[in-house]
Every structure is written in structure tokens, then in C-alpha cells.
Design an enzyme around this catalytic site. Structure first.
Site, PDB file in Angstrom:
ATOM      1  N   LYS A  36       0.824  -1.216   0.000  1.00 43.75           N
ATOM      2  CA  LYS A  36       0.000   0.000   0.000  1.00 43.75           C
ATOM      3  C   LYS A  36       0.856   1.263   0.000  1.00 43.75           C
ATOM      4  CE  LYS A  36      -4.239  -2.062   1.582  1.00 43.75           C
ATOM      5  NZ  LYS A  36      -3.828  -3.479   1.731  1.00 43.75           N
TER       6      LYS A  36
HETATM    7  C1  PLP Z   1      -4.398  -4.546   1.100  1.00 46.59           C
HETATM    8  C2  PLP Z   1      -3.611  -5.813   0.992  1.00 46.59           C
HETATM    9  C3  PLP Z   1      -3.969  -6.841   0.086  1.00 46.59           C
HETATM   10  C4  PLP Z   1      -5.221  -6.756  -0.773  1.00 46.59           C
HETATM   11  O1  PLP Z   1      -5.113  -5.788  -1.783  1.00 46.59           O
HETATM   12  P1  PLP Z   1      -6.436  -5.279  -2.548  1.00 46.59           P
HETATM   13  O2  PLP Z   1      -5.982  -4.130  -3.363  1.00 46.59           O
HETATM   14  O3  PLP Z   1      -7.397  -4.871  -1.468  1.00 46.59           O
HETATM   15  O4  PLP Z   1      -6.956  -6.417  -3.362  1.00 46.59           O
HETATM   16  C5  PLP Z   1      -3.165  -7.959  -0.001  1.00 46.59           C
HETATM   17  N1  PLP Z   1      -2.075  -8.102   0.783  1.00 46.59           N
HETATM   18  C6  PLP Z   1      -1.693  -7.143   1.665  1.00 46.59           C
HETATM   19  C7  PLP Z   1      -0.495  -7.385   2.515  1.00 46.59           C
HETATM   20  C8  PLP Z   1      -2.441  -5.970   1.803  1.00 46.59           C
HETATM   21  O5  PLP Z   1      -2.070  -5.031   2.693  1.00 46.59           O
END
Ligand code: PLP
Length: 475
Positions: A117
Site C-alpha cells: 500500500k
Molecule cells: C491490502 C492488501 C492486500 C489486498 O489488496 P487489494 O488491493 O485490497 O486487493 C493484499 N495483501 C496485503 C499485505 C495488503 O495489505
């Protein structure tokens, strides 16, 4: 480049108008009117940009096609400031980590909070500061987190002019490492609020505050959730960077496997593919919360109630509905806004499901858009973490393990498979210990963070109390 809503509203907007917004006024999500097409010559030029000038320069090339209301020199400066070795740990920003011939991880989790993120949120922080400064405005971001999103938002917005963050989280329920990451921030514009309740209580409070339109306007409340178009756009860049690293010329194809929850990450892969990046398959990997796997297998999209939403050892994928999924279905159904409104507005509200199994478009999800899927369980995660460690000496986190497990069912000897590494194992230490009988490695900058002083207000699950805190801070 103008943006439209997936639910048919005739309005069109520029990038900076939707940057600080959430949903479109009709409840839909924003998408570009058309995806810019990258032909062979442009792809070749971008490969050279990547090889000679690196990630920030590539990001500028891609973002420029979607953003026409920030002067080029300013946008370039924002990209250069965001994607640095100092922030992301390596000169490549998103290096590949080969496991075996044909199977590679793309490391997206070397940013400040060790989850993918950061890739988008760091850019968002700099875009927000720029745009708020230009408008002379202030924004107060209110959010709810069970871990990754909240810390990525705080590390992106810390010290930024014009922005404050109020982040609620369930008191005592995040891992000690995650709590330390967030609560040790001493920046004046970051406010941690630990709610005596569960994650749903935090989300309910955020919704209640946002539904009080008078309060929302008065205190300029905004959000940074995963439906934000700018976050999705930032993620498109690393599909190109992964492709250029895994191939030597632009006639080759690759596939990506993406650990998925709200469908934001893999939706960026869909956008890259629609632009013309040679992606064979986009493999959607879910955990026990298999809303998306069920859709791609059966054509039925069925959102879950909270009783049906499992708490798993890959918690950032524990979702009851996938908030970005509407964007893909919009493309799948020929961009028919009225139909999307009927499905995502009416059908989901009334029946909690819709069924596209008889629609010829559903068969196209794999053939035309490259989408396939699979699911992984706690036992799969443990076995995959162990296997990857024993055979390759590489320690992966629980979410990435879901990706590797599902990728293995979709390997094709002729097409390299890239699994997106979405977090580092240190964030989910308890499951690593369960799988390997040892603690995960800890990056040096996180040594001893659990012992740092903490800055957090503990409160009952009470909307009024949270509003009072915001009002007090904002004066
Ligand atoms: C947010 C997240 C996901 C999922 O990603 P999306 O964009 O919501 O599909 C997967 N793995 C981790 C470690 C995350 O923080």
C-alpha cells in the site's frame, strides 16, 4: 483525460477534481473515459526509460497520460520525490526475486510500512500536499484500519502541510508490531484513536461521521480508501516495471498473480493490460474469504455478511465485498452504466448478490480479459511459507503465500509468472513462527520499535467522542 462514473452519471471530471473525492455523486466509481493505448513504439521507449532513468521516470510517463491538470514539471517533481531509494530501500524500487525458472516474486513491500500500500499511498501524500497547497485548503482524513491501510496512510501523510489524519483502530487487536508502527509516530498532524471494540465498530464510526454532512463540511473530512482512483493509477506503474524486468523484448508475455481483497491491486493490472501491456493472465488469489474466486469460477457475485467473513492469517484480504470490483465489471459489461447501477446499486442492496453466469460477457472474463482465480487456506499458507523457505531460502508473508499457492495452479512453461509480494513477513510474525518455528527477519530500521513511546487516545466505541476529539484538534 476526463473521468466518468461507472453508474452512468453524465458528468465528467479532471484528475485533480476526483483526487480528493471518494465515490462519484451517483455512488459509482471513477474511471477514465478511455484507456490510453501503448503501442509497440511507446512500449519500447518506456523500456528504455525504465532501464536508463528508473522507476520515478517511468511513473511520470504513465501518470502523464492520465493527469492533464498538473503542469509536467510539477508532476515530474512529485514522482521524483516519491519513488526514491531512501524511501523504498532499493534503486529498482520494485526488484524481482526469482524463486525458480518461470516463477518470480515482485517486491512491492520495501516501503516505510512494509506493505504494497506504500507504493500508492506515498504518491497520494505528495499529490494531496500539492493540490491542497494550490487550493489553499485543509483536509482532515478520517479512517478505520485493522493494520496495513492505516499505517500506510499515516506514513504517507506525516508532516504534510494541509493534511491531518485521524485513524481509528480496534484497541488491542492489531499485532504488536503494527501497533508500534502507528502509535510511535510523533508527528503533530497524526492522531491515533484506539476504539474499545472491533474493526466493524471503527468503520461504523467513520460512516456515522461522514453521514453527518454538516460536520463533514465544517471539518473538511475526507478519506483515503482503496476506491481512490489516484491510488489505483499509482499501482499501474509496477506492472510495467515488473514486465520490463522479467522480459528482454516486448514480444514476450508474462502473467501476474495478485493476492486480492478489495480488488484494487489486481484492478491496476487490468488497467495495464487494457493499455496494451502484454499480460497473458491475471490470477486473482483469495484466502478463505473467497468472494472473488467464487465469481470467477461461477459468475455469481455474492457479498458476505459479517458472520460469514472469516478472520484469517492473511487479514488484509479478509473482506466481505470487494470495493473496486465494480470497475472491472463495468468494462466486462461493455461500460453500460445503467446495468452497473442495477447490479451494484439495486441487486446488491436487495439480494446481496447478482449472477452473470448466463451472460456471454462472463465467458470473456478469462478469454478476453485474462482473469482466472484460485483460493488458499491457512494450511496452504503454512505449507507454502515452509516450502518457499526450505527450497529457496526466501521467507514470504502470509498474503504473498496465498499468491504463490494459487500461482502454482496456473503456471505455463512458456509464460513467466510474477507473483506480487504484498507484505514482508515481519508484519505477521505469529504465523511465520507457526510455519517455520522461528521469528522472521526484522529490517534494521524496525529494531526495538515495540519499546518506543506511544501516542494514542483510547476511547469507547462512541461517535460523539470521536467527533469531539476532531473538533478539539481542529479548533
Ligand atoms: C491490502 C492488501 C492486500 C489486498 O489488496 P487489494 O488491493 O485490497 O486487493 C493484499 N495483501 C496485503 C499485505 C495488503 O495489505
Amino acid at each position: 483525460m476526463l473521468y466518468l462514473s461507472t453508474r452512468g452519471d453524465p458528468g465528467r471530471k479532471h484528475f485533480c477534481e476526483i483526487l480528493l473525492e471518494g465515490l462519484a455523486p451517483d455512488g459509482g466509481l471513477y474511471l477514465p473515459e478511455a484507456y490510453p493505448q501503448v503501442d509497440g513504439a511507446a512500449l519500447a521507449a518506456w523500456r528504455t526509460v525504465w532501464q536508463t532513468r528508473g522507476y520515478a521516470a517511468l511513473a511520470f510517463e504513465i501518470l502523464s497520460l492520465y493527469i492533464d491538470d498538473i503542469p509536467a514539471a510539477d508532476l515530474k517533481a512529485i514522482c521524483d520525490k516519491t519513488y526514491t531509494e531512501a524511501v523504498f530501500g532499493t534503486p529498482q524500487i520494485v526488484p524481482l526475486k526469482p524463486l525458480e525458472p518461470g516463477l518470480t516474486l515482485e517486491a512491492l513491500s520495501n516501503g516505510p510500512t512494509l506493505a504494497f500500500k506504500d507504493m500508492a499511498m506515498q504518491l497520494l501524500g505528495n499529490l494531496f500536499e500539492y493540490e491542497l497547497g494550490r487550493r489553499g485548503e485543509q483536509l482532515n482524513i478520517l479512517g478505520a484500519t485493522s493494520g496495513d491501510t492505516g499505517s500506510a496512510a499515516e506514513y504517507a501523510m506525516r508532516g504534510k502541510k494541509g493534511v491531518r489524519v485521524f485513524m481509528t483502530s480496534p484497541h488491542g487487536r492489531m499485532s504488536p508490531f503494527q501497533q508500534a508502527q502507528m502509535f510511535s509516530l510523533m508527528d503533530e498532524n497524526i492522531h491515533n484513536i484506539a476504539i474499545e471494540g472491533v474493526f466493524d465498530d471503527c468503520q461504523d464510526i467513520v460512516k456515522a461521521v461522514s453521514n453527518d454532512l454538516e460536520f463533514k463540511r465544517r471539518y473538511r473530512i475526507g478519506t483515503v480508501n482503496s476506491i481512490n482512483w489516484a491510488r489505483l493509477l499509482a499501482q499501474v506503474v509496477y506492472y510495467f516495471a515488473g514486465y520490463f524486468q522479467a522480459t528482454s523484448d516486448n514480444t514476450q508475455q508474462v502473467s501476474f498473480t495478485v493476492p486480492s481483497g478489495n480488488f484494487g491491486n489486481v484492478c491496476a493490472g487490468h488497467v495495464a493490460r487494457m493499455m496494451g501491456l502484454p499480460i497473458r493472465q491475471l490470477v486473482v488469489a483469495t484466502n478463505e474469504n473467497d468472494v472473488l474466486d467464487e465469481f470467477f469460477r461461477t459468475g455469481v457475485y455474492r457479498v458476505r455478511g459479517s458472520a460469514d467473513t472469516h478472520e484469517t492469517s492473511s487479514p488484509s484480504m479478509d473482506i466481505s465485498k470487494a470495493s473496486n470490483f465494480e470497475r472491472f465489471v463495468f468494462d466486462l459489461l461493455g461500460r453500460d452504466g445503467a446495468r452497473i447501477k442495477a447490479l451494484f446499486g439495486d441487486a446488491l442492496n436487495q439480494a446481496g448478490r447478482f449472477d452473470l453466469s448466463a451472460d456471454p460477457a462472463f465467458a470473456d472474463a478469462a478469454a478476453r480479459y485474462g482473469f482466472v482465480s484460485g483460493k488458499s487456506t491457512h494450511a496452504d499458507r503454512l505449507a507454502t511459507i515452509r516450502d518457499t523457505w526450505e527450497r529457496f531460502g526466501v521467507m514470504i508473508d502470509t498474503h504473498t503465500a496465498d499468491g504463490v499457492k494459487v500461482a502454482r495452479a496456473h503456471l505455463d512453461a512458456a509464460v513467466p509468472m510474477i507473483v506480487l509480494e504484498t507484505a514482508l513477513p515481519i508484519k505477521f510474525a505469529a504465523t511465520i513462527v507457526e510455519a517455520l518455528g522461528r521469528e522472521p527477519d526484522r529490517p534494521a530500521q524496525f529494531a526495538g520499535i515495540e519499546a518506543l513511546p506511544k501516542r494514542v487516545s483510547v476511547m469507547p466505541a462512541d461517535t460523539q467522542a470521536v467527533k469531539a476529539l476532531i473538533a478539539r484538534v481542529c479548533g
